[in-house]
Design a protein around this motif. Structure first.
Motif, mmCIF file in Angstrom:
data_model
loop_
_atom_site.group_PDB
_atom_site.id
_atom_site.type_symbol
_atom_site.label_atom_id
_atom_site.label_comp_id
_atom_site.label_asym_id
_atom_site.label_seq_id
_atom_site.Cartn_x
_atom_site.Cartn_y
_atom_site.Cartn_z
ATOM 1 N N ILE A 89 1.024 -1.312 0.112
ATOM 2 C CA ILE A 89 -0.024 0.105 -0.305
ATOM 3 C C ILE A 89 0.804 1.104 0.300
ATOM 4 C CG2 ILE A 89 -1.558 1.451 1.192
ATOM 5 C CD1 ILE A 89 -3.013 -0.870 2.201
ATOM 6 N N ARG A 90 0.450 1.771 -1.259
ATOM 7 C CA ARG A 90 1.142 3.339 -0.966
ATOM 8 C C ARG A 90 0.584 4.726 -0.072
ATOM 9 N NH1 ARG A 90 5.283 3.123 -5.066
ATOM 10 N NH2 ARG A 90 5.830 5.049 -4.791
ATOM 11 N N TYR A 91 1.645 5.858 -0.512
ATOM 12 C CA TYR A 91 0.614 7.144 0.097
ATOM 13 C C TYR A 91 0.952 8.076 -1.016
ATOM 14 C CZ TYR A 91 -1.776 3.864 3.969
ATOM 15 O OH TYR A 91 -2.417 2.887 4.689
ATOM 16 N N VAL A 110 -4.648 13.181 1.564
ATOM 17 C CA VAL A 110 -3.945 11.694 1.274
ATOM 18 C C VAL A 110 -4.777 10.970 0.271
ATOM 19 C CG1 VAL A 110 -4.887 10.026 2.905
ATOM 20 C CG2 VAL A 110 -2.261 9.491 1.757
ATOM 21 N N LYS A 112 -4.697 6.962 -0.363
ATOM 22 C CA LYS A 112 -4.539 5.688 -0.786
ATOM 23 C C LYS A 112 -4.212 4.747 -2.524
ATOM 24 C CE LYS A 112 -5.735 1.507 1.580
ATOM 25 N NZ LYS A 112 -6.254 1.188 2.836
ATOM 26 N N SER A 114 -3.628 0.847 -3.126
ATOM 27 C CA SER A 114 -3.592 -0.421 -3.061
ATOM 28 C C SER A 114 -3.307 -1.461 -4.615
ATOM 29 C CB SER A 114 -4.068 -0.804 -2.413
ATOM 30 O OG SER A 114 -5.918 -0.663 -2.374
ATOM 31 N N GLU A 131 -7.489 5.919 -3.911
ATOM 32 C CA GLU A 131 -8.267 6.423 -3.138
ATOM 33 C C GLU A 131 -7.677 7.884 -2.518
ATOM 34 O OE1 GLU A 131 -10.947 3.082 -1.266
ATOM 35 O OE2 GLU A 131 -9.272 2.678 -1.171
ATOM 36 N N ASN A 161 -13.043 7.266 -6.071
ATOM 37 C CA ASN A 161 -11.974 6.128 -6.069
ATOM 38 C C ASN A 161 -11.968 5.538 -8.025
ATOM 39 O OD1 ASN A 161 -12.570 2.702 -5.603
ATOM 40 N ND2 ASN A 161 -10.882 3.383 -5.592
ATOM 41 N N TYR A 191 3.667 6.729 6.262
ATOM 42 C CA TYR A 191 2.558 6.469 8.068
ATOM 43 C C TYR A 191 3.618 6.259 9.033
ATOM 44 C CZ TYR A 191 -1.103 7.040 11.955
ATOM 45 O OH TYR A 191 -0.708 7.764 13.048
ATOM 46 N N TYR A 198 2.376 11.807 8.416
ATOM 47 C CA TYR A 198 2.570 10.671 6.972
ATOM 48 C C TYR A 198 4.112 11.829 6.706
ATOM 49 C CZ TYR A 198 -1.424 9.393 5.883
ATOM 50 O OH TYR A 198 -2.708 8.802 5.968
#
Length: 244
Positions: A89-91, A110, A112, A114, A131, A161, A191, A198
């Motif tokens: 998972i990246r942010y 933010v 997200k 996935s 998202e 999304n 995170y 973050y």
């Protein structure tokens, strides 16, 4: 009796609860044939051995290996396999948000990301869900969708999304999802639960290996075992019918 014979058979598929990739075929066949004779006597045809499910019905024999992310199945009409692997998972923080010492509060807007990599009988795809949270903006304004990706129809996109999908091969160069964002539109972060913030991280991701081999595993050994079990059941019934 069937339970004991099933445990005897399991010894040739597992060692110390670890799945074997090679089996003692002669000993396995002997244990399997003994189990089959007992199953015919008791008219019990469904057998579970760890991740293996075997339907011993001579009219509908099925041998299947299945866990949370891998399935290999052989029937008289079909040979099927499927794998699913999750990417990390990246942010990403929208670049309009000010940073304080390269950190952002937990309430910051933010994005997200996935992902899933699927191999369905040799048809390999990767898909990424984007998202956006804590901001009333359209996620698509941050994205520059590559020509070789399409919007997935499995889940209809919304303002917040979108899922993008493309076909891949095992040897393709791994995609860094930051390249799907428009230039200078986001900042990659991770995170930090201790700080509850973050924190900025390196701009691009390095993968080792840099292809999809770790996400599209080679199932040759698993398919060989499932195929061998199936062939032995067929052989048993051929012998059984010829002697009765």
């Amino acid at each position: 009796m069937i339970e004991k014979l099933t445990k005897d058979l399991k010894k040739y598929l597992y060692h110390n609860n670890q799945e074997l990739t090679e089996i003692d075929k002669i000993s396995f066949q002997k244990a399997l044939f003994t189990l089959l004779r007992e199953c015919i006597k008791q008219k019990e045809y469904d057998i579970e051995i760890g991740s293996y499910h075997i339907n011993l019905n001579p009219l509908d024999t099925i041998v299947e290996y299945e866990n949370d992310d891998t399935s290999v199945r052989i029937t008289k009409n079909d040979a099927y396999y499927e794998t699913t692997r999750e990417t990390e998972i990246r942010y990403f923080i929208p670049d309009i948000i000010p940073s304080f010492n390269d950190t952002y509060g937990p309430e910051s807007p933010v994005i997200k990301v996935s992902g899933l990599v699927d191999n369905i009988a040799g048809d390999c795809t990767e898909s990424y869900s984007f998202e956006i949270f804590n901001i009333d903006e359209d996620i698509s304004t941050y994205l520059n969708i590559p020509e070789n990706m399409e919007i997935s129809s499995a889940v209809p996109p919304t303002k917040y999304n979108i899922i993008l999908k493309r076909n891949i091969t095992r040897n393709d160069k791994r995609l860094d999802v930051i390249k799907i964002f428009k230039e200078n539109k986001v900042v990659p972060v991770i995170y930090n639960p201790k700080l509850d913030k973050y924190v900025k991280t390196s701009y691009e991701k390095e993968y080792n290996p840099d292809n999809y081999s770790s996400l599209i595993p080679d199932l040759t050994e698993r398919k060989n075992i499932v195929s061998f079990i199936y062939s032995q059941i067929v052989e048993f019934y051929d012998l059984y019918l010829n002697n009765n």
